[in-house]
Design an enzyme around this catalytic site. Structure first.
Site, PDB file in Angstrom:
ATOM      1  N   TRP A 102       0.754  89.447   6.557  1.00  0.00           N
ATOM      2  CA  TRP A 102      -0.469  90.222   6.361  1.00  0.00           C
ATOM      3  C   TRP A 102      -0.246  91.706   6.564  1.00  0.00           C
ATOM      4  O   TRP A 102      -0.832  92.526   5.845  1.00  0.00           O
ATOM      5  CB  TRP A 102      -1.592  89.691   7.245  1.00  0.00           C
ATOM      6  CG  TRP A 102      -2.137  88.420   6.674  1.00  0.00           C
ATOM      7  CD1 TRP A 102      -2.015  87.161   7.171  1.00  0.00           C
ATOM      8  CD2 TRP A 102      -2.851  88.279   5.428  1.00  0.00           C
ATOM      9  NE1 TRP A 102      -2.608  86.236   6.329  1.00  0.00           N
ATOM     10  CE2 TRP A 102      -3.135  86.892   5.248  1.00  0.00           C
ATOM     11  CE3 TRP A 102      -3.285  89.170   4.456  1.00  0.00           C
ATOM     12  CZ2 TRP A 102      -3.819  86.393   4.147  1.00  0.00           C
ATOM     13  CZ3 TRP A 102      -3.970  88.678   3.350  1.00  0.00           C
ATOM     14  CH2 TRP A 102      -4.230  87.312   3.206  1.00  0.00           C
ATOM     15  N   ASP A 182      -5.968  95.179  12.258  1.00  0.00           N
ATOM     16  CA  ASP A 182      -6.561  94.020  11.590  1.00  0.00           C
ATOM     17  C   ASP A 182      -6.670  92.913  12.628  1.00  0.00           C
ATOM     18  O   ASP A 182      -5.664  92.375  13.092  1.00  0.00           O
ATOM     19  CB  ASP A 182      -5.670  93.593  10.423  1.00  0.00           C
ATOM     20  CG  ASP A 182      -6.161  92.350   9.701  1.00  0.00           C
ATOM     21  OD1 ASP A 182      -7.134  91.717  10.161  1.00  0.00           O
ATOM     22  OD2 ASP A 182      -5.547  91.995   8.671  1.00  0.00           O
ATOM     23  N   LYS A 206     -12.642  83.047  10.269  1.00  0.00           N
ATOM     24  CA  LYS A 206     -11.715  82.389  11.180  1.00  0.00           C
ATOM     25  C   LYS A 206     -12.379  82.123  12.539  1.00  0.00           C
ATOM     26  O   LYS A 206     -12.506  80.983  12.952  1.00  0.00           O
ATOM     27  CB  LYS A 206     -10.452  83.234  11.326  1.00  0.00           C
ATOM     28  CG  LYS A 206      -9.770  83.492   9.974  1.00  0.00           C
ATOM     29  CD  LYS A 206      -8.600  84.425  10.068  1.00  0.00           C
ATOM     30  CE  LYS A 206      -8.091  84.836   8.705  1.00  0.00           C
ATOM     31  NZ  LYS A 206      -7.597  83.731   7.887  1.00  0.00           N
TER      32      LYS A 206
END
Length: 370
Positions: A102, A182, A206
């Protein structure tokens, strides 16, 4: 009906109590005569919903008064463009630490908008499995003193690498550089000192709620750094000035997120969630470490509590493993297509009983294959 244990990485499991409450309120919310999905985002009912959600999130994370909470859309992938358009408009230089899939995606996208510098990387391209298994030592980071900000991925959902200590930028000679993180896959899993960061962002699907909602928490002095061509709906200053109502927000996702925030408070808050998450992660990692049948590549000091990737030593047994898991109601254990293997995501909504069920299956499967 019996619900399975859902180990999906996102969209992920939601607390059962939240799902039941949402089901009870689906057709008609609190005397409004309609569902939350049907009501105007500018009406008093939804204004109350979003206001309470923001207040509860601010309480859970102890968000300082000089930070804005923005409810946006597009997920973390969109933020990979929106963040540099907002923070590097006047100084198009961004530094990154690369720790997994990511952060790599963030680097690739940001390079379209700014001069990108990789201050450190943990990539091991020759590794047959687990190409990212650690966080580079901070002593090896090389930051540019004139960078607009430093970007980290707090928890690599695919590779299972998580930060548990944040860098001392003062010691790196970059105390003035905003830290951007993030936090998609570990936000609300433990307390977080928001004041250490310039900006936090993450997709909701999530640990917060259903897909469709993106959270941004930004220090107020960073609100007016955007590139002139940044679209109005993505300009943080505009979104903040309009209380996340410049365009129609993802109303139902915000409503569910608000229920999750209330559930977290009822459980005892983030300190209690951290205690539970440590217990779950320790149980699963201990089981993997006791066996030569399973392999965990991530260094112990930075093993994610949220996403646990692992491999079978004999990968020819992968299909049999997944089939047997499904028969026991253990779902979505297949690893991400980019790395293979297996992955168990054990977010806040996964109780210890679900992890025990997985541990029992890991041990039983190994016995049958010996």
């Amino acid at each position: 009906m019996t619900r399975a244990w859902n180990f999906g990485a996102g969209p992920a499991a939601l607390p059962e109590a939240v799902l039941k409450q949402a089901a009870d309120e689906m057709l008609e919310w609190h005397g409004a005569g309609m569902s939350v999905m049907e009501m105007s985002h500018r009406g008093k009912d939804f204004s109350g919903i979003i206001g309470q959600a923001e207040a509860d999130l601010r309480e859970l994370l102890k968000v300082p008064a000089n930070y804005k909470i923005l409810f946006m859309q597009g997920g973390a992938i969109a933020e990979n463009a929106i963040v540099p358009m907002n923070l590097a408009g006047k100084n198009p230089k961004i530094d990154f630490v690369e720790t997994g899939s990511w952060s790599t995606k963030s680097i690739t996208e940001a390079s379209r908008y700014a001069d990108v510098h990789i201050a450190a990387t943990s990539l091991n391209p020759k590794a047959p499995q687990g190409k990212y298994t650690r966080i580079p030592s901070v002593s090896d980071w090389h930051l540019r003193p004139d960078t607009a900000y430093l970007h980290l991925c707090g928890n690599e959902t695919i590779d299972g690498v998580e930060y548990f200590a944040w860098p001392d930028l003062e010691a790196l000679g970059a105390g003035h550089v905003p830290l951007v993180v993030d936090v998609s896959s570990h936000i609300l899993s433990r307390p977080l000192d928001v004041a250490k960061f310039g900006l936090l962002y993450g997709g909701a699907q999530k640990n917060i709620g259903p897909a469709g909602l993106t959270l941004v928490i930004i220090r107020e002095d960073l609100l007016d750094q955007a590139h002139p061509l940044c679209p109005s709906a993505f300009r943080y200053k505009t979104v903040a000035e309009n209380a996340s109502m410049f365009n129609t927000p993802p109303t139902y996702s915000i409503y569910i997120a608000g229920l999750v925030f209330q559930w977290l408070k009822a459980q005892g808050g983030l300190a209690e969630m951290e205690r539970r998450n440590i217990a779950k992660a320790e149980l699963l990692y201990q089981t993997l470490d006791r066996s030569d049948f399973y392999i965990s590549h991530v260094e112990r000091a930075c093993r994610s509590r949220m996403n646990v990737p692992f491999f079978l030593a004999d990968e020819s047994r992968n299909d049999a493993f997944l089939a047997g898991a499904a028969e026991r109601g253990l779902l979505q254990l297949k690893g991400h297509k980019s790395v293979g293997g297996m992955r168990a995501s054990i977010y806040n909504a996964m109780p210890i009983e679900g992890v025990r069920a997985l541990v029992d299956y890991l041990q039983d499967f190994e016995k049958t294959q010996a």
